[in-house]
Design an enzyme around this catalytic site. Structure first.
Site, PDB file in Angstrom:
ATOM      1  N   PRO A  89       0.818  -1.217   0.000  1.00 25.40           N
ATOM      2  CA  PRO A  89       0.000   0.000   0.000  1.00 25.40           C
ATOM      3  C   PRO A  89       0.851   1.266   0.000  1.00 25.40           C
ATOM      4  O   PRO A  89       0.330   2.361  -0.198  1.00 25.40           O
ATOM      5  CB  PRO A  89      -0.835  -0.120   1.285  1.00 25.40           C
ATOM      6  CG  PRO A  89      -0.073  -1.075   2.146  1.00 25.40           C
ATOM      7  CD  PRO A  89       0.596  -2.021   1.215  1.00 25.40           C
ATOM      8  N   GLU A 116       3.744  -8.270   9.120  1.00 25.65           N
ATOM      9  CA  GLU A 116       3.926  -6.822   9.284  1.00 25.65           C
ATOM     10  C   GLU A 116       4.777  -6.205   8.180  1.00 25.65           C
ATOM     11  O   GLU A 116       5.045  -5.010   8.184  1.00 25.65           O
ATOM     12  CB  GLU A 116       4.575  -6.532  10.643  1.00 25.65           C
ATOM     13  CG  GLU A 116       3.650  -6.790  11.820  1.00 25.65           C
ATOM     14  CD  GLU A 116       2.362  -5.993  11.719  1.00 25.65           C
ATOM     15  OE1 GLU A 116       2.434  -4.760  11.546  1.00 25.65           O
ATOM     16  OE2 GLU A 116       1.281  -6.602  11.822  1.00 25.65           O
ATOM     17  N   ARG A 154      -4.519  -8.366 -20.290  1.00 28.80           N
ATOM     18  CA  ARG A 154      -5.440  -7.848 -21.300  1.00 28.80           C
ATOM     19  C   ARG A 154      -4.713  -7.033 -22.366  1.00 28.80           C
ATOM     20  O   ARG A 154      -5.212  -6.880 -23.483  1.00 28.80           O
ATOM     21  CB  ARG A 154      -6.517  -6.985 -20.643  1.00 28.80           C
ATOM     22  CG  ARG A 154      -7.500  -7.755 -19.777  1.00 28.80           C
ATOM     23  CD  ARG A 154      -8.444  -6.806 -19.054  1.00 28.80           C
ATOM     24  NE  ARG A 154      -9.194  -5.981 -19.996  1.00 28.80           N
ATOM     25  CZ  ARG A 154     -10.288  -6.365 -20.633  1.00 28.80           C
ATOM     26  NH1 ARG A 154     -10.768  -7.582 -20.427  1.00 28.80           N
ATOM     27  NH2 ARG A 154     -10.911  -5.555 -21.474  1.00 28.80           N
ATOM     28  N   ASP A 169     -11.518  -0.033 -23.445  1.00 29.74           N
ATOM     29  CA  ASP A 169     -11.755  -0.171 -22.015  1.00 29.74           C
ATOM     30  C   ASP A 169     -11.767   1.187 -21.335  1.00 29.74           C
ATOM     31  O   ASP A 169     -11.191   2.157 -21.832  1.00 29.74           O
ATOM     32  CB  ASP A 169     -10.639  -1.017 -21.365  1.00 29.74           C
ATOM     33  CG  ASP A 169     -10.826  -2.497 -21.631  1.00 29.74           C
ATOM     34  OD1 ASP A 169     -11.937  -2.891 -22.023  1.00 29.74           O
ATOM     35  OD2 ASP A 169      -9.860  -3.251 -21.434  1.00 29.74           O
TER      36      ASP A 169
END
Length: 228
Positions: A89, A116, A154, A169
């Site tokens: 993240p 962690e 894709r 798309d």
């Protein structure tokens, strides 16, 4: 395109990516998937790959050496240092443009963390890109890796039966995709827009462009701000 995924949960990744369009692309040999169990590269008989963090704190940290050995097993076979994507993240948020960029690589290594986190030293040693799929925290990197493999694949020629479907798309031109309709012509009192039944291709394309702009302005105005 060859994918190499370093993970503690190989079955989760293998089962998830051997279905639907991606699974068929693997069967056809358009893309390949190698899943490496990091535990197989532990230096003990128990497959232990984590330990307590220096400095204290909750949870455990994945150790550097098993990850490095798993990475070297791939790099040595390729006889070069491949691009390594760390699922975190803390990374740059994944976009369609990044999917296109990554699709130009011959090999991609995905490093899936747990607990962690991962010993910073091995990240400094092998990682080329830190990538996130959003500003939230998951239990591990497997789901982000699978999301990215799907999106990147894709963009690989031969994966989609109709390559044009990738060209239109959402996000390909910075806008959301226009509404789509299929048979029947009327459903629950809702009818297909007349323009789509006209057979006039130029007018249809103009309508679709207008609908993309309207939908983007309504649902993701931030995309228009970026373009401006």
């Amino acid at each position: 395109m060859r994918y190499h995924i370093l993970t503690l949960f190989p079955e989760m990744v293998s089962q998830g990516l051997h279905e639907s369009i991606i699974g068929r692309a693997i069967e056809k040999g358009v893309i390949s998937l190698e899943v490496i169990n990091i535990r197989d590269h532990a230096d003990n008989d128990y497959g232990k790959v984590d330990d307590y963090p220096y400095g204290g704190g909750a949870g455990m940290v994945m150790q550097a050496e098993p990850i490095y050995r798993a990475y070297r097993a791939v790099a040595d076979r390729l006889e070069r240092a491949p691009r390594v994507l760390h699922m975190t993240p803390q990374g740059q948020v994944f976009t369609q443009q990044m999917a296109q960029e990554f699709a130009r690589e011959e090999d991609l290594v995905f490093l899936c963390g747990h607990y962690e986190g991962i010993d910073e030293r091995v990240l400094e040693e092998i990682v080329t890109d830190h990538v996130s799929i959003g500003d939230y925290v998951l239990t591990g990197g497997e789901l982000p890796a699978m999301v990215m493999v799907d999106a990147i694949s894709r963009m690989v020629p031969g994966v989609l039966s109709n390559q044009e479907s990738a060209m239109f798309d959402s996000f390909q031109d910075g806008l959301l995709e226009y509404p789509q309709y299929s048979r029947p012509r009327e459903w629950h009192g809702r009818e297909v827009p007349e323009i789509l039944l006209s057979g006039h291709h130029a007018n249809v394309e103009q309508w679709r462009r207008e609908q993309s702009l309207l939908r983007t302005r309504e649902r993701r105005p931030d995309l228009l701000e970026k373009e401006g």
